[in-house]
Design an enzyme around this catalytic site. Structure first.
Site, PDB file in Angstrom:
ATOM      1  N   LYS A   1      -4.016  41.494 -28.704  1.00  0.00           N
ATOM      2  CA  LYS A   1      -2.646  41.047 -28.965  1.00  0.00           C
ATOM      3  C   LYS A   1      -1.957  41.895 -30.034  1.00  0.00           C
ATOM      4  O   LYS A   1      -0.787  42.233 -29.895  1.00  0.00           O
ATOM      5  CB  LYS A   1      -2.634  39.585 -29.389  1.00  0.00           C
ATOM      6  CG  LYS A   1      -2.886  38.617 -28.248  1.00  0.00           C
ATOM      7  CD  LYS A   1      -2.588  37.194 -28.699  1.00  0.00           C
ATOM      8  CE  LYS A   1      -3.215  36.173 -27.788  1.00  0.00           C
ATOM      9  NZ  LYS A   1      -2.817  36.261 -26.393  1.00  0.00           N
TER      10      LYS A   1
ATOM     11  N   GLU B   1       3.219  35.206 -36.403  1.00  0.00           N
ATOM     12  CA  GLU B   1       4.555  35.478 -35.865  1.00  0.00           C
ATOM     13  C   GLU B   1       5.424  34.244 -35.910  1.00  0.00           C
ATOM     14  O   GLU B   1       4.928  33.139 -36.164  1.00  0.00           O
ATOM     15  CB  GLU B   1       4.460  36.053 -34.443  1.00  0.00           C
ATOM     16  CG  GLU B   1       3.884  35.118 -33.409  1.00  0.00           C
ATOM     17  CD  GLU B   1       3.671  35.784 -32.049  1.00  0.00           C
ATOM     18  OE1 GLU B   1       3.473  37.010 -31.962  1.00  0.00           O
ATOM     19  OE2 GLU B   1       3.701  35.045 -31.044  1.00  0.00           O
TER      20      GLU B   1
ATOM     21  N   HIS C   1      -1.682  24.759 -23.082  1.00  0.00           N
ATOM     22  CA  HIS C   1      -1.318  26.176 -22.931  1.00  0.00           C
ATOM     23  C   HIS C   1      -1.690  26.732 -21.568  1.00  0.00           C
ATOM     24  O   HIS C   1      -1.795  27.939 -21.397  1.00  0.00           O
ATOM     25  CB  HIS C   1      -1.941  27.048 -24.021  1.00  0.00           C
ATOM     26  CG  HIS C   1      -1.515  26.675 -25.399  1.00  0.00           C
ATOM     27  ND1 HIS C   1      -0.207  26.715 -25.811  1.00  0.00           N
ATOM     28  CD2 HIS C   1      -2.227  26.227 -26.451  1.00  0.00           C
ATOM     29  CE1 HIS C   1      -0.133  26.326 -27.059  1.00  0.00           C
ATOM     30  NE2 HIS C   1      -1.354  26.006 -27.477  1.00  0.00           N
TER      31      HIS C   1
ATOM     32  N   ARG D   1      -3.959  42.008 -14.133  1.00  0.00           N
ATOM     33  CA  ARG D   1      -4.651  41.539 -12.925  1.00  0.00           C
ATOM     34  C   ARG D   1      -3.657  40.789 -12.053  1.00  0.00           C
ATOM     35  O   ARG D   1      -2.509  40.592 -12.439  1.00  0.00           O
ATOM     36  CB  ARG D   1      -5.774  40.586 -13.327  1.00  0.00           C
ATOM     37  CG  ARG D   1      -5.207  39.429 -14.149  1.00  0.00           C
ATOM     38  CD  ARG D   1      -6.187  38.335 -14.418  1.00  0.00           C
ATOM     39  NE  ARG D   1      -5.767  37.487 -15.502  1.00  0.00           N
ATOM     40  CZ  ARG D   1      -4.923  36.481 -15.410  1.00  0.00           C
ATOM     41  NH1 ARG D   1      -4.360  36.195 -14.258  1.00  0.00           N
ATOM     42  NH2 ARG D   1      -4.602  35.746 -16.462  1.00  0.00           N
TER      43      ARG D   1
HETATM   44  P1  ADP Z   1      -3.223  33.141 -24.821  1.00  0.00           P
HETATM   45  O1  ADP Z   1      -3.517  34.570 -24.482  1.00  0.00           O
HETATM   46  O2  ADP Z   1      -4.242  32.535 -25.723  1.00  0.00           O
HETATM   47  O3  ADP Z   1      -2.907  32.301 -23.603  1.00  0.00           O
HETATM   48  P2  ADP Z   1      -0.404  33.605 -25.434  1.00  0.00           P
HETATM   49  O4  ADP Z   1       0.024  34.529 -26.496  1.00  0.00           O
HETATM   50  O5  ADP Z   1      -0.246  34.067 -24.024  1.00  0.00           O
HETATM   51  O6  ADP Z   1      -1.911  33.160 -25.726  1.00  0.00           O
HETATM   52  O7  ADP Z   1       0.339  32.225 -25.589  1.00  0.00           O
HETATM   53  C1  ADP Z   1       0.024  31.101 -24.826  1.00  0.00           C
HETATM   54  C2  ADP Z   1       1.181  30.115 -24.841  1.00  0.00           C
HETATM   55  O8  ADP Z   1       1.492  29.718 -26.206  1.00  0.00           O
HETATM   56  C3  ADP Z   1       2.485  30.687 -24.302  1.00  0.00           C
HETATM   57  O9  ADP Z   1       2.604  30.515 -22.901  1.00  0.00           O
HETATM   58  C4  ADP Z   1       3.519  29.867 -25.049  1.00  0.00           C
HETATM   59  O10 ADP Z   1       3.642  28.632 -24.390  1.00  0.00           O
HETATM   60  C5  ADP Z   1       2.884  29.617 -26.410  1.00  0.00           C
HETATM   61  N1  ADP Z   1       3.326  30.609 -27.427  1.00  0.00           N
HETATM   62  C6  ADP Z   1       2.786  31.826 -27.683  1.00  0.00           C
HETATM   63  N2  ADP Z   1       3.443  32.456 -28.686  1.00  0.00           N
HETATM   64  C7  ADP Z   1       4.434  31.626 -29.070  1.00  0.00           C
HETATM   65  C8  ADP Z   1       5.468  31.686 -30.081  1.00  0.00           C
HETATM   66  N3  ADP Z   1       5.605  32.742 -30.896  1.00  0.00           N
HETATM   67  N4  ADP Z   1       6.299  30.614 -30.208  1.00  0.00           N
HETATM   68  C9  ADP Z   1       6.170  29.527 -29.415  1.00  0.00           C
HETATM   69  N5  ADP Z   1       5.219  29.402 -28.476  1.00  0.00           N
HETATM   70  C10 ADP Z   1       4.358  30.436 -28.288  1.00  0.00           C
END
Ligand code: ADP
Length: 504
Positions: free
Chosen positions: A116, A199, A234, A292
């Site tokens: 990330k 963030e 999530h 993917r």
């Molecule tokens: P992972 O790889 O663990 O699934 P992600 O970064 O894709 O993590 O985030 C998963 C979910 O968390 C996203 O779909 C969103 O719903 C929420 N999310 C991620 N970052 C943020 C953010 N900065 N603010 C609000 N919600 C977030």
């Protein structure tokens, strides 16, 4: 073109890939664990190779076993599906070293998007908007300063994260030390890596992702968006396209950003660029790239008319992807519901058991991608996704109606499913108005409203099933007694079925 492909996966996605292979005249090889020897994906394949015990570590995640199976069956390519080894750069590298083709992007692209923190840095360089935040932080005071500068609430995330693990919302400065500590612990446990980034937390966010597709000759396009905001823990449960939130201009802008993101890592094959979308400001930020095929790819297929899995195979074999961006269009509206064996009233915990009844809906504009049938067993070893129900109609309203009717016709007995829960979501005015954010399910569950609707329906249904089963037992029991005592071989009592006079 390949003549034989090994599918390193199971369930609905293995069967979906086999379908594409068959249409292209390619032979298929399934791999299976002890728990899957009677499963549908084995039946659908031309050949099947046993790769070990039920535990994924010893079978579907065992890279050596899978490569050995590909060599043994003389397959020339491996399709990883989603999950399992699909985003494992070492596996993609091993496949290439074994002189086999990995149907997906290069190991380098997977690696570049796998972290990330690093992917965020690469995206900033490529001019793709990212969530305001900071990476590479070491000491606690670094975190404290960064969080202060961003402004609370902030989100602490594991750099190596996935599946929502190692992620914490921090609402105020006082909670920061504790949340960092617990995110670190979870990250080291899950990924063996405790690097964290911080963030801005975007409240009321929507999850909007773009499908991208690239060939090996430098041509890369996007295939529009998917709105995936209906999530629990999530994880997505309902996806649709087009997103009810995007204007044509925003769609073009975000699509171009997705293409820039993919080009920055020299991406080939199918991939998905995920954005977090803030509806109050209409701003969007890069979240991550999934290197993917996605679970929800069918909604893109139904609206663009392209078979993504066939194209994955064709571009992996070196073909050109023939469509320019301006030739690609979306037609109508598609929605996908993920039918899980899980109990929404019990924290969405998986429900295991044998499927006593499993009847899929049919009709125009309805597609079911499933890996189960009546008599199949749902075990605790794997993801409890039973099937994906996908509908396509001329507009969003018609698609919602079609989905509601199709869910009504989807019959699952033997395990608890989330079908009634999804009906409750689809019937909600917030869903109709496109107001479902990524935390909506959680918030509505807290207020118990969704659960109550769902419970009432489920209890009603359970009573009905119990009554029907009791009836059936009595009928069978009665006919058995009568059968045994009746000397006439042509007696109507010999028929234990549900025959009734005047029931035409
Ligand atoms: P992972 O790889 O663990 O699934 P992600 O970064 O894709 O993590 O985030 C998963 C979910 O968390 C996203 O779909 C969103 O719903 C929420 N999310 C991620 N970052 C943020 C953010 N900065 N603010 C609000 N919600 C977030």
């Amino acid at each position: 073109m390949f003549s034989k492909i090994l599918i390193a996966n199971r369930g609905e996605i293995a069967i979906r890939i086999m379908r594409a292979c068959k249409e292209l005249g390619i032979k298929t090889v399934a791999v299976y664990s002890d728990a899957d020897k009677n499963s549908l994906h084995v039946e659908h394949a031309d050949e099947a190779i046993h790769i070990g015990p039920a535990s994924p570590k010893e079978s579907y995640l065992n890279m050596d076993k899978i490569i050995e199976a590909a060599k043994q069956s003389q397959a020339d390519a491996i399709h990883p599906g989603y999950g399992f080894l699909s985003e494992n750069a070492s596996f993609a590298g091993m496949v290439a070293s074994a002189k086999l083709t990995f149907i997906g992007p290069s190991a380098d692209s997977i690696r570049a998007m796998g972290d990330k923190a690093e992917s965020k840095i690469a995206m900033k360089k490529a001019g793709v908007p990212t969530v305001p935040g900071a990476e590479g932080l070491e000491s606690f005071s670094d975190f404290e300063q960064a969080a202060q500068a961003i402004g609370y609430p902030v989100l602490v995330k594991a750099s190596a994260g996935g599946g929502g693990k190692g992620m914490r919302i921090v609402w105020e400065a006082d909670d920061l030390p504790e949340e960092i500590e617990s995110a670190r612990r979870e990250a080291i446990h899950a990924f063996g890596d405790d690097r964290l980034l911080v963030e801005k937390y975007i409240p009321n966010a929507h999850h909007i992702e773009f499908q991208v597709f690239g060939d090996q000759h430098g041509h890369l396009v996007h295939l529009f968006e998917r709105e995936c905001s209906v999530q629990r823990r999530h994880q997505k449960i309902i996806e649709e396209t087009p997103s009810p939130l995007l204007t044509r201009q925003l769609r073009n802008e975000m699509g171009e950003a997705a293409v820039r993101a993919a080009k920055a890592v020299h991406y080939t094959n199918a991939g998905t660029v995920e954005f977090i979308f803030d509806p109050t400001l209409s701003t969007y930020y890069f979240l991550e790239m999934n290197t993917r095929l996605q679970v929800e790819h069918p909604v893109t297929e139904l609206t663009t008319g392209l078979d993504l899995v066939q194209w994955q195979i064709r571009v992996a074999a070196g073909e050109h992807f023939p469509y320019q961006q301006e030739q690609l269009t979306q037609r109508g509206h598609a929605i996908e519901c993920r039918v899980y064996a899980e109990d929404p009233a019990n924290g969405f915990l998986p429900s295991t058991g044998v499927l006593l009844q499993f009847i899929e809906p049919r009709g125009p504009g309805i597609r079911v991608d499933s890996g189960f049938t009546a008599g199949s067993e749902v075990t605790h070893f794997y993801d409890p996704l039973l099937a994906k129900l996908i509908v396509h109609a001329e507009n969003r309203e018609a698609a919602i109606q079609k989905m509601q009717a199709a869910l009504k016709d989807f019959i699952v007995h033997g395990v608890v499913s989330n079908i009634d829960f999804m009906q409750a979501v689809l019937a909600h005015t917030d869903f109709a108005d496109g107001k479902v954010t990524t935390r909506w399910v959680e918030q509505n569950l807290e207020s118990r409203s969704l659960l109550l609707e769902n419970r009432q329906q489920a209890v009603g249904l359970q009573n009905l099933i119990a009554a029907a089963l009791a009836d059936l037992t009595i009928v069978n029991h009665k006919s058995e007694i009568v059968n045994r005592n009746d000397p006439d071989p042509y007696s109507p009592w010999k028929n234990p079925g549900g025959f009734r006079m005047g029931n035409s």
